[in-house]
Design an enzyme around this catalytic site. Structure first.
Site, PDB file in Angstrom:
ATOM      1  N   HIS A  80      -9.434   2.385 -19.116  1.00  0.00           N
ATOM      2  CA  HIS A  80      -8.546   2.925 -20.056  1.00  0.00           C
ATOM      3  C   HIS A  80      -8.358   4.217 -20.031  1.00  0.00           C
ATOM      4  O   HIS A  80      -9.233   5.131 -20.396  1.00  0.00           O
ATOM      5  CB  HIS A  80      -8.759   2.386 -21.530  1.00  0.00           C
ATOM      6  CG  HIS A  80      -7.666   2.895 -22.431  1.00  0.00           C
ATOM      7  ND1 HIS A  80      -6.586   2.046 -22.868  1.00  0.00           N
ATOM      8  CD2 HIS A  80      -7.638   3.954 -23.146  1.00  0.00           C
ATOM      9  CE1 HIS A  80      -5.743   2.627 -23.616  1.00  0.00           C
ATOM     10  NE2 HIS A  80      -6.326   3.829 -23.985  1.00  0.00           N
ATOM     11  N   CYS A  81      -7.298   4.958 -19.453  1.00  0.00           N
ATOM     12  CA  CYS A  81      -7.008   6.375 -19.348  1.00  0.00           C
ATOM     13  C   CYS A  81      -6.270   6.795 -20.620  1.00  0.00           C
ATOM     14  O   CYS A  81      -5.136   6.537 -21.049  1.00  0.00           O
ATOM     15  CB  CYS A  81      -6.147   6.573 -18.118  1.00  0.00           C
ATOM     16  SG  CYS A  81      -5.943   8.346 -17.766  1.00  0.00           S
TER      17      CYS A  81
END
Length: 414
Positions: A267-268
């Site tokens: 998850h960025c």
């Protein structure tokens, strides 16, 4: 029938009708906090969270159908970044202190939100506003000096547009697995029983060590139990108790998005979304365009304010940088861009190495946790060996991601 909201009215988080003019009224937690602060007493547990939630709910702007809530995390970058950069341009020591403290503050906020498992628009807002503000300073302070040609400005602008287009593509669906219908959730509870021998519960007793530990690794949610099922082709599949579906191989559950993603990488926070099967290529493309555009902009600026020196030397030794405020501001922005570019360059390097070994960030973290992977290149990459088919085949596999819609079997959607 209730009256429609006027432009300054809204329904608060308690479901009550409220008005913007009363934004400072009826806040017992804030009043108690101020009173305790004045009397040097400690706040009760959870008071700061309640005050923050109340303030976040009341930060709104008037709109036609009612006051619209503004995400508070959007505001700090818009206000603080220009202030800090302008203060840093006043003196070299101020610049050293501010440019050193900014990454520390950003990392602290990242770990704070990561520990609380919260999604935030702070990093996306910081990234986009940094791009816009750096471009503005370049046009206002660097281009008028006459050392940058129109073709160079066009090239820099095109790079910025291409990067934003790739970022927009990366913000789309990363490959979410479809959520099962509510009327089918009851039947899907029995699905694991068919794949596990000698287990009446279906989930208890069949989880492997990594799921039984109950820890979360890079978005792997607590309570997601791993089961081994001998499918056609001996492919491992996972049962997710959060989404109530069987995940295909390499899929994972993101605890921030609350969804299962095909071939989940991580998850960025910079795009406020997961990086998965459908947007991994766009993510790499956006990083690549950012690196090229940023390095090109830094080079043009240093050639303008530090004539006769190579960009690397000018970055560390530019005697005339603080001769006037315009040059100082440009030089400060160059250093800010250099710090951000170094961080993004490290992320891009890790991504390229992972692709070369056909391993995702999530799989690398799981392998480190379970001590099942090999550290290579000084620990920069973790080779699990499970999907590694050689450099060319690994890149061919990556370039073919998302080229065809995934096959949805009866087990993928329950």
């Amino acid at each position: 029938m209730e009256e429609p909201l006027c432009c300054c009215e809204y329904v608060d988080r308690r479901g009550e009708r409220n008005h913007l003019a009363a934004c400072c009224c009826d806040c017992e937690d804030l009043d108690e906090g101020c009173e305790r602060w004045l009397t040097c007493k400690s706040l009760p547990p959870g008071a700061l969270e309640r005050i923050a939630d109340t303030i976040a709910d009341r930060v709104r702007v008037p709109w036609f159908s009612g006051a619209v809530k503004i995400n508070v995390s959007l505001v700090p970058p818009l206000v603080l970044l220009p202030v800090f950069l302008h203060v840093a341009a006043l003196h070299v020591l101020l610049g050293l202190v501010i440019l050193t403290s900014l990454p520390v503050v950003v990392l602290w906020y990242y770990y704070l939100t990561h520990r609380r498992k919260e999604r935030t628009l702070f990093f996306l807002s910081l990234g986009l506003f940094s791009l816009g503000y750096m471009y503005y300073v370049f046009l206002q302070e660097v281009v008028p000096r006459g050392h940058v040609g129109s073709s160079q400005v066009v090239a820099l602008t095109c790079g910025l547009i291409l990067m934003l287009a790739a970022l927009s593509w990366a913000k789309k669906d990363p490959g979410y697995l479809p959520i099962p219908a509510s009327n089918e959730k009851s039947s899907c509870q029995d699905l694991p029983n068919k794949s596990v021998r000698g287990n009446s519960n279906g989930l208890r007793g069949v989880a492997t060590s990594e799921a039984a530990s109950g820890r979360t690794v890079n978005g792997e949610a607590k309570g997601s139990s791993r089961i081994s099922a001998e499918e056609s082709g001996s492919v491992k599949k996972d049962w997710c108790t959060k989404c109530h579906l069987v995940r295909p191989a390499r899929a994972g559950h993101c605890r921030l998005c609350g969804r299962c993603v095909r071939r989940l990488d991580h998850h960025c926070v910079w795009i406020n979304s997961c990086v998965g099967e459908q947007n991994h290529q766009a993510f790499i493309l956006a990083l690549s365009f950012f690196m090229l555009t940023s390095v090109y902009g830094i080079t043009l600026t240093l050639h303008t304010i530090c004539k006769g020196r190579t960009p690397f030397v000018a970055l560390f030794y530019c005697p005339g940088a603080y001769s006037d405020y315009s040059s100082a501001l440009s030089f400060t922005c160059v250093w800010y861009c250099a710090i951000v570019t170094a961080g993004m360059g490290y992320i891009l390097l890790i991504q390229l190495l992972n692709i070369s070994y056909n391993v995702t960030e999530r799989e690398a973290r799981l392998a480190l946790r379970d001590n099942t992977g090999r550290r290579l290149l000084g620990g920069l990459v973790i080779d699990t060996g499970q999907y590694n088919r050689g450099f060319l085949c690994n890149w061919g596999h990556f370039l073919s991601l998302g080229s065809s819609p995934p096959q949805r079997s009866a087990e993928d959607i329950v």
